[in-house]
Structures are given as C-alpha cells and as structure tokens.
Design an enzyme around this catalytic site. Structure first.
Site, PDB file in Angstrom:
ATOM      1  N   VAL A 447       0.823  -1.215   0.000  1.00  0.00           N
ATOM      2  CA  VAL A 447       0.000   0.000   0.000  1.00  0.00           C
ATOM      3  C   VAL A 447       0.858   1.268   0.000  1.00  0.00           C
ATOM      4  O   VAL A 447       2.057   1.222   0.235  1.00  0.00           O
ATOM      5  CB  VAL A 447      -0.967   0.014   1.208  1.00  0.00           C
ATOM      6  N   GLU A 448       0.208   2.414  -0.238  1.00  0.00           N
ATOM      7  CA  GLU A 448       0.859   3.725  -0.309  1.00  0.00           C
ATOM      8  C   GLU A 448       2.025   3.719  -1.304  1.00  0.00           C
ATOM      9  O   GLU A 448       3.092   4.271  -1.054  1.00  0.00           O
ATOM     10  CB  GLU A 448       1.332   4.173   1.075  1.00  0.00           C
ATOM     11  N   GLY A 449       1.813   3.062  -2.424  1.00  0.00           N
ATOM     12  CA  GLY A 449       2.864   2.928  -3.428  1.00  0.00           C
ATOM     13  C   GLY A 449       3.562   1.597  -3.236  1.00  0.00           C
ATOM     14  O   GLY A 449       4.330   1.431  -2.299  1.00  0.00           O
TER      15      GLY A 449
END
Length: 721
Positions: A447-449
């Site tokens: 997540v978050e990239g």
C-alpha cells in the site's frame, strides 16, 4: 558568492559556451521538447527537498543532521501514550479479534472515539489532539506491537485521507463542519483511490465526475468503482478521487472541458453510494472493502477546497503523501521489528538444543545481530525524518525511502524471527505474537505505493529530478516561453552543473585514493570519524555516477528500472547511514550501544559499495562504466560487512536483560498481566540468565562423576543433598 567561486563559475560558463556548446544545444533541445505528464508535473512540484538533495549534490554537510535538536514529546503527548494508549493496549486481545470477532470489540471502538484516537493530527481548535508527527508515530508504533488491526484502524484516519486533506486545502466552512466530527469519531473516514484497473497508475483511473445542474444547483454526477479501501465497510464519510469533466463550461471556463483528478467528500448515506462485500486482507481483520456508485449527485461545494481546487487532486495527494509515508507504515514496521527482536532474543536465550541455548549457535547469532542492527537503523531513520516533518518539511523522496526500506526491513526481521522460533512461531494460538506480524507485513509492502514501484521508479527515477541541485531548475529554465531567456538561464545552470560534477569527479578520485582522508568531517564521537570519511568518499562517487547516468540516459532512466533501483539504493543507504550516526549522538554515544551503531553503519556502507559496484558493472556504456568503476574504487572496494566478532556483540544486546536492550525496543507495549505471552517470556529470561552459571556447574559435576542425576531438577536435588 565568494570571488573565487565567481571566477570558477565564469570559467565553466565559458567552457559551456565554447567547447561544450554542441552538448549544451542538444541538451537544451531535448529538455525543451521532453514530454512530462500532468501527474508527473504534480509529483515534481509537490513536497520539499530534504537531506537527499545534499547527497545528490555530492558534498553533504553532515552537520545539518547532527545538529538538529533532539525531538521531545510534550507532557500532553507523553501522558496520552502512558494513559489512553496503554489502556487501549490492555483492552486488546488480538487472538480474539482475529479468530472470533473478526473486528475490534464495540467497547474498543467506543474507547478510541472517546479518546480522540481518530483525531491525533487534527488541531485542537477543531476538537482534535493536535499532536506532532513524532507523537503520532509513537502511538502507531506502540499499537503495532499489540494489534495490527487496532493499529491500522487508528492509523488510517490520521494518514492520507479526509482529515489531512481538509486541514491543508479545505474551505473554512468544510473545516468547521467536518474536522470536529472526524476528531470525535462521529464521522469515520476512508479515502478511495485504487480501482480494479488503476492501482499504482492513478492516472489510469476511470472514475468520472460530470459537472451539471440539479434543481438549479451546481453539482457533480459521479460514477466510480474502487477497491481495497481501508475503513470503507464502516465509513460515514468517503473521500473520493475521480476525473472531473465540465462539458458545458459550468465552472466558468468554456474552453476547459477536462479538469483532471479532483477530490471530493461524499457522506456514505448519499443516495447511490454502495459498499461491497468486505475484503479479507491476509486474515488481519481491519475493515477493508470496495465501494462504488453510479450517477451519484453531490453539490459542487463537496469538492475539497471548493471549486477552485477542481483538477488539483493529484498535487494535493502527492503533497499529503509525502507526510503520511514518513509516519504510518514506518512506525508500524518499526514496532513490529522491536517486538520480534524482544521475543526472538529472549527465546533464543531460553530455548535449549543439544544442551546449549540457541543464541550460542553462530547461525542463530548471525540472524540475531541482523535483527538488532537493522532495528537500530529503522529507529534512527524514523526519529530523524520525523524531526524534519515537525520542522515543517515535507520531503517526498525521503518519505519514499522510509516507506520502502522500513517495510522491507520489517519483513526480513519478522522472517528471521520465524526462523529462530521455529514451531512456536508457525503454530497459531494466543501465545504466538509473531504470526499476525508475518501475515500483516506484506500488507504494508503493497500500500501507499507498492514497494517494487517505489524502489524501481520513485526514489531515484523521480527523486533525481525533484531533489538534484540543478536538474529541475534546468528543466524549468529550458521550458520558459521566451527561447532566448530560456537558453540564457539554461546555460548558466548548466555551467553550475558541470562545475559541480567536475569537482565531484575530482573528489571521487582523491578520496578513493586517500580512503576519504582530507574530506570534511563534522564534530562527532571519535568512533564515527572513519565512517564520515567513507560517507564523503562514497557521496562524491555516487554524485558523479548519478550525473553520468542521467547525462547518458536522460529521461529514459525511469524506464531503465534496474539501474534506477540501484541508484536509489545507494541514495537510501547513504541517508540511512547518516541517520544512524546522528541517532548514536542523540543517544549520548553510549558505549553499550556502540556495537549496534558499528554494525549498522558498516552494513550500510558495505551495501552502498555493493550497489554502486553492481551499477557500474551493468552500466549502459561498458567502457564508461569500467572507467568510472576504476575511478570510484582505485584501491578496490574498501568496506567489509560486519565481522563475526561484532555480530556476536550485537546479538548479545537482545538476548539478555539490559539498558541497551530496553533502548533498542523502547516504545512498544510491554504487558505485565498474568498469562501474557511476552510477559511470561520476559519473566523466564530474567530467571534463566542468572541460573546459567549454576546450570553449567551442575552439568560439569555430572560429567566429572560427582553427580549421577539425569535432568537438571534431579541434579539440583542431588547437589543440594
């Protein structure tokens, strides 16, 4: 600018105008024609440049790191950690949450709302706690050591989402209405970005909003399909990213039809909003699921920031992400690492195989040292970067470095802990504290990239343009409307760039031959001077190689992902090494902690040389790569990995009670109640260590024929008699 610098710059500018004119003209032409997507422009313009800019410049001023003031929690923040956070941890039964309830108990939800866990970042004037980045991180880290489900539930409303977006961009009316409701938990937020066909490539999202009128009121008709949205199943306020279109020019500009990515707030009870079947992320039961809507109408005032922010969504997300990525997942990973160090360290001292404790085996010792040393690096990077955030910086590249390296380090530490604890770590049950971390760590990786994207493209591929002392400025100069002005500014900047690269190349050769001697070393502990010299040597070499790579590949470096990844690795290791040296100073250079610092820095410097060497062996131009490799390592690679003797010292830090062990694992939840697995392990360790000498005497007595008993209890009874 000093006179000698003016003279030097004048000479290099003359060189650019004469000998290097063809190169300048070609660079100017290609730069001016380079196509940059709107999303990339927003990413380049977001956030701020941190210490990575110093490293990319080739001659970092390490004093900037060492002289940053020591971060301190306020009395109110410390009281929250000692009070509500401690109480919440006591309330949590992670085994019950994961296997029976599949959710947090109602009383836990109620407690978190009442104590403003969802409003840690919201200012006090809006009913929140107004905590610093450091305090926010400490809360997440402590919860992570108790329950990943509770940690994520508290983490997400305080990370990238409606609250942070409203604080930075919301209208005063939006702030006054929503922020108090978010702080009190009356509203549960979620933020919907990921789609079935658009994950890492947010520009490919298909969610659409059409500006239209309904009953004389200006608004947007939305259609979307999102998935993997944390808190979506329980959300009352959905933050939505979509592409806005205004075919009839109702927003005031008849020539502008497509506005691009826009962010809006949608109450979940709005007609047409649908929440799909809940996801099951690897058995960690935080609330997560899909959401969709078809022809959902909202008033134009629901755009975050009002209609003036239509089309500004990607920039808003990038700026907020530069903060959130420094805090939440790094804190979660560090909390997990500290807990595993504490558990596996104690277990390896308690557990006996072949009549000796596990920590006596060199294979186990190697893993223990890696776990302890890596945790020290993680904590050093976490504390240093949080201090930058609390000073008002928003370092986009450093946030990517922290997100990638701390989540990956957490994964390795959990795996090492599983290896050491064996059957105890793989059999599910209330006494297994490592298993939920093993399942939860991959979630943070994705997540978050996603980490593969972050390492291969963002840290250097995007970061080199954003953080380099000259590249972004050259890009902006070349794209000025007036060609003559553009060429003049570009020439001036290129002269500075060539001058800087030439100096770095000379320093690379000089420091390579002198092993860093002659470079500027900040005031520090005597044990650190040799490391700063090596850092200076490697920074000069890295800056030279990075410039040569960019000169050779230009914008295509982003598509050469393996080279970009290696350049990003070197940048990361150099920054992490600086953080580690600073952290040792921050901890008053305690002798007990010196083995941790030594292992961490030696490991990072060795990794730096290895990555740089790997890069040059695979350089696009083989002849240039071989030449640069010879110049960067004229005496060969100088830095060996940590020695076995040092590993033995580091492993001992987490296998016996002591102040160094307490400092390394500071900030996690340490239960004291009867039956708590960690409390039992700690109590056992406390008795095992002082009993080891007596046990050795008993075994020796049996070996010498003085005692005949079999087990240790039998030997003890016989010895007493």
């Amino acid at each position: 600018m000093p006179r000698h610098s003016q003279i030097s710059h004048a000479l290099f500018k003359a060189a650019v105008l004469t000998a290097l004119r063809p190169i300048r003209d070609q660079a100017f032409k290609s730069t001016r024609k380079a196509k940059i997507s709107d999303t990339e422009k927003e990413a380049l313009a977001s956030g701020s440049v941190g210490f990575e800019g110093e490293i990319l410049g080739g001659r970092p001023d390490w004093r900037q790191l060492l002289e940053m003031p020591k971060p301190e929690l306020t009395q109110e923040e410390q009281a929250f950690l000692d009070g509500p956070v401690e109480t919440l941890c006591q309330m949590l039964d992670d085994w019950q949450i994961r296997t029976e309830l599949k959710d947090l108990p109602p009383e836990v939800w109620r407690f978190m709302k009442e104590n403003r866990f969802f409003g840690m970042i919201i200012p006090k004037e809006y009913g929140g706690l107004g905590f610093s980045a450091r305090a926010h991180s400490e809360v997440v880290m402590k919860l992570a050591s108790r329950s990943t489900t509770a940690c994520v539930t508290a983490m997400v409303p305080n990370s990238l989402g409606p609250a942070e977006l409203l604080m930075r961009y919301g209208t005063e009316e939006q702030k006054q209405y929503y922020l108090p409701r978010l702080a009190s938990g009356e509203e549960i937020p979620s933020f919907a970005l990921t789609e079935p066909d658009a994950g890492s490539d947010a520009s490919g999202m298909t969610s659409r909003g059409i500006v239209c009128e309904k009953n004389g009121e200006l608004g947007i008709r939305l259609t979307w399909s999102k998935r993997y949205i944390t808190l979506a199943p329980v959300t009352t306020l959905l933050g939505l990213a979509f592409k806005l279109q205004d075919p009839d020019g109702l927003l005031g500009d008849p020539n502008k039809k497509d506005y691009g990515i826009t962010l809006a707030l949608i109450p979940s009870n709005t007609e047409g909003v649908r929440i799909g079947q809940r996801h099951n992320p690897l058995g960690i039961p935080f609330q997560n699921g899909p959401t969709s809507g078809e022809d959902v109408w909202i008033p134009i005032s629901q755009i975050i920031g009002g209609k003036e922010y239509a089309g500004q969504g990607w920039r808003m997300l990038m700026e907020c992400l530069s903060v959130g990525r420094c805090i939440s997942l790094p804190a979660l990973s560090t909390g997990a690492a500290k807990l595993v160090c504490r558990m596996a360290g104690a277990y390896s001292r308690i557990r006996r195989q072949f009549k000796v404790s596990l920590d006596q085996f060199e294979g186990v010792e190697e893993l223990l040292a890696r776990m302890a040393g890596t945790t020290y690096i993680m904590e050093a990077a976490r504390i240093t970067t949080l201090q930058m955030l609390d000073r008002g910086e928003h370092p986009t590249v450093l946030s990517a470095i922290l997100k990638y390296h701390l989540t990956e380090s957490g994964r390795r530490i959990v795996n090492d802990g599983m290896d050491i604890m064996g059957g105890k770590a793989i059999c599910e049950g209330p006494g297994n504290l490592i298993s939920p971390l093993y399942h939860g760590i991959p979630i943070g990786i994705t997540v978050e990239g996603a980490n593969i994207l972050t390492r291969n493209m963002i840290i250097f591929g995007q970061g080199s343009v954003r953080s380099h002392p000259f590249i972004l400025k050259e890009l902006e100069a070349a794209r000025l409307e007036d060609p003559k002005v553009a060429m003049s500014q570009f020439t001036d900047l290129m002269a500075f760039h060539v001058e800087n690269s030439t100096i770095n190349g000379m320093l690379m050769c000089l420091f390579g031959l002198s092993d860093g001697y002659g470079s500027r070393v900040p005031h520090c502990h005597p044990s650190q001077k040799k490391y700063f010299r090596q850092l200076n040597r490697l920074c000069a070499a890295y800056a030279t190689v990075a410039d040569m790579t960019l000169m050779l590949l230009g914008d295509s470096v982003k598509r050469r992902e393996r080279l970009s990844a290696l350049l990003g690795d070197v940048l990361s290791y150099l920054y992490l090494a600086g953080c580690t040296l600073r952290y040792f100073n921050l901890q008053n250079c305690l002798q007990e902690d010196q083995p941790l610092m030594e292992w961490a820095v030696q490991h990072l410097l060795h990794q730096t040389e290895e990555s740089l060497d790997n890069l040059l062996r695979n350089f696009p131009n083989r002849w240039l790569g071989a030449t640069l490799r010879w110049l960067a390592f004229p005496r060969g690679r100088r830095i060996a990995p940590p020695s076995h003797r040092l590993e033995r010292k580091v492993a001992k830090v987490i296998t016996a009670p002591g102040d160094a062990r307490e400092r390394l694992t500071e900030g996690i939840y340490l239960p004291t109640a009867d039956g708590e697995p960690l409390a039992l392990m700690e109590e056992c360790l406390k008795h095992v260590v002082p009993a080891e000498a007596l046990e050795a005497r008993l075994r020796q007595a049996r070996k010498d024929g003085k005692l005949s008993g079999g087990s240790i209890p039998e030997l003890a009874v016989e010895a007493i008699e």
